[in-house]
Enzyme design. Structure first.
Site, short mmCIF file in Angstrom:
data_model
loop_
_atom_site.label_atom_id
_atom_site.label_comp_id
_atom_site.label_asym_id
_atom_site.label_seq_id
_atom_site.Cartn_x
_atom_site.Cartn_y
_atom_site.Cartn_z
N LYS A 79 -26.51 16.70 -4.03
CA LYS A 79 -26.58 15.71 -3.06
C LYS A 79 -25.39 14.57 -3.33
O LYS A 79 -25.63 14.18 -4.51
CB LYS A 79 -28.02 14.94 -2.64
CG LYS A 79 -27.85 13.88 -1.40
CD LYS A 79 -29.11 13.20 -1.31
CE LYS A 79 -29.12 12.41 -0.03
NZ LYS A 79 -28.18 11.34 -0.02
N PHE A 124 -20.19 20.91 3.68
CA PHE A 124 -21.59 21.48 3.43
C PHE A 124 -22.24 22.15 4.82
O PHE A 124 -23.36 22.44 4.73
CB PHE A 124 -22.41 20.22 2.96
CG PHE A 124 -22.71 19.21 3.65
CD1 PHE A 124 -23.30 18.87 4.85
CD2 PHE A 124 -22.07 17.87 3.01
CE1 PHE A 124 -23.39 17.93 5.52
CE2 PHE A 124 -22.53 16.51 3.66
CZ PHE A 124 -23.01 16.73 4.86
N ARG A 164 -33.33 14.80 12.83
CA ARG A 164 -33.64 15.60 11.45
C ARG A 164 -34.12 17.06 11.63
O ARG A 164 -34.64 17.29 12.68
CB ARG A 164 -35.31 14.62 11.65
CG ARG A 164 -35.02 13.10 10.99
CD ARG A 164 -34.84 13.03 9.80
NE ARG A 164 -34.41 11.47 9.59
CZ ARG A 164 -33.71 11.23 8.57
NH1 ARG A 164 -33.63 11.80 7.33
NH2 ARG A 164 -33.37 9.98 8.57
N LYS A 210 -33.88 16.65 1.31
CA LYS A 210 -33.33 16.09 0.25
C LYS A 210 -34.52 15.70 -0.78
O LYS A 210 -35.46 15.59 -0.79
CB LYS A 210 -32.85 14.87 0.60
CG LYS A 210 -33.55 13.75 1.38
CD LYS A 210 -32.86 12.62 1.70
CE LYS A 210 -33.89 11.81 2.51
NZ LYS A 210 -33.08 10.36 3.14
#
Length: 286
Positions: free
Chosen positions: A45, A116, A186, A192
């Site tokens: 991340k 990503f 979402r 994460k």
């Protein structure tokens, strides 16, 4: 017989462009354990500036234009890309100052667009990874890179990988289910993983310091994106306390869960957010 496939391809391309230009970005849920880690691809991340390539221009997560040097986006694909403008760990404020300036300069030499995801419909993530690799290879521009995706075989291995990234100054890990499709808002297939949680809040007031901080800012009174007011009193450098974030500006803070009243527990300052990358205020919890 050829018309229908062509129409389908055109529909996908137009749809993906609309996603890239106008629609909300895909967002991650927080990891809560109890998953089959072999079903996920894992990546670091990155703490940079979230950016979208629409196929013709770079924009922030809120749709504001970004002004890179022409060489930075040379030969980039016409397909939309989702990524992070980033240079190295622990450099958020320097990255933000560079990429959100309207007058690009030599500091862009250190920046990369770390891709990503592809905001397209109809492809599972595993297939989107292959498509990203192809697009980036075709572009042949060192400013365009792909975040490394790797696999893990157990949850203890995930813990070890998280420890390694954290010890090196990294923020955490992202888990992307191999079969999940890109989803605005979402996405339960995108997780994460961090040792702490973080969020943004708007500065309401500077509260005076005491003791060694007399004459300086002691803490910030802030309001979260969901309307809760609370104080942030730690994590500040001496320079932060002498010249605190402006009232009305947004800051990023870390915390460790919520109290019974929904207030972030042990909130600590991480960094200020530039006005061009301010979050959108929400009325309900994530």
């Amino acid at each position: 017989m050829i018309i229908r496939p062509l129409l389908l391809l055109l529909s996908v391309l137009l749809g993906s462009a609309a996603v890239a230009q106008n629609a909300p970005l895909q967002l991650a849920e927080s990891y809560k354990g109890d998953i089959d880690i072999s079903e996920y691809l894992v990546s670091e991340k990155l703490d940079g500036i979230r950016a979208r390539w629409t196929g013709t221009q770079l924009i922030t997560r809120n749709g504001n234009p970004i002004y890179p040097p022409p060489w930075f986006i040379r030969n980039w694909p016409t397909e939309p890309l989702d990524g992070e403008l980033w240079s190295k760990r622990g450099s958020f404020e320097e990255i933000a100052s560079t990429v959100l300036s309207h007058d690009p300069d030599e500091r862009w030499q250190a920046i990369k667009m770390m891709v990503f995801d592809l905001p397209v419909t109809g492809l599972p993530f595993e297939e989107r990874v292959k498509r990203m690799q192809t697009l980036i290879a075709q572009a042949n521009n060192p400013s365009l890179k792909m975040i490394k995706q790797f696999t893990l075989d157990s949850l203890p291995a995930l813990e070890n990988a998280l420890d390694n990234i954290t010890q090196q100054g990294g923020e955490g890990l992202m888990l992307h289910h191999r079969q999940v499709h890109y989803q605005q808002g979402r996405n339960p297939g995108l997780l994460k993983v961090k040792r702490y949680q973080d969020d943004e809040a708007r500065v309401l007031a500077h509260l005076p310091g005491k003791g060694k901080f007399t004459g300086m800012m002691g803490s910030l009174l802030v309001e979260s994106r969901h309307g809760q007011q609370f104080k942030i009193g730690s994590g500040f450098s001496l320079a932060n306390r002498q010249s605190p974030p402006a009232i009305g500006s947004w800051v990023t803070y870390k915390y460790y869960g919520l109290t019974r009243r929904g207030i972030p527990r042990f909130a600590s300052f991480l960094h200020s957010r530039p006005a061009e990358d301010n979050p959108v205020k929400h009325t309900s919890p994530e």
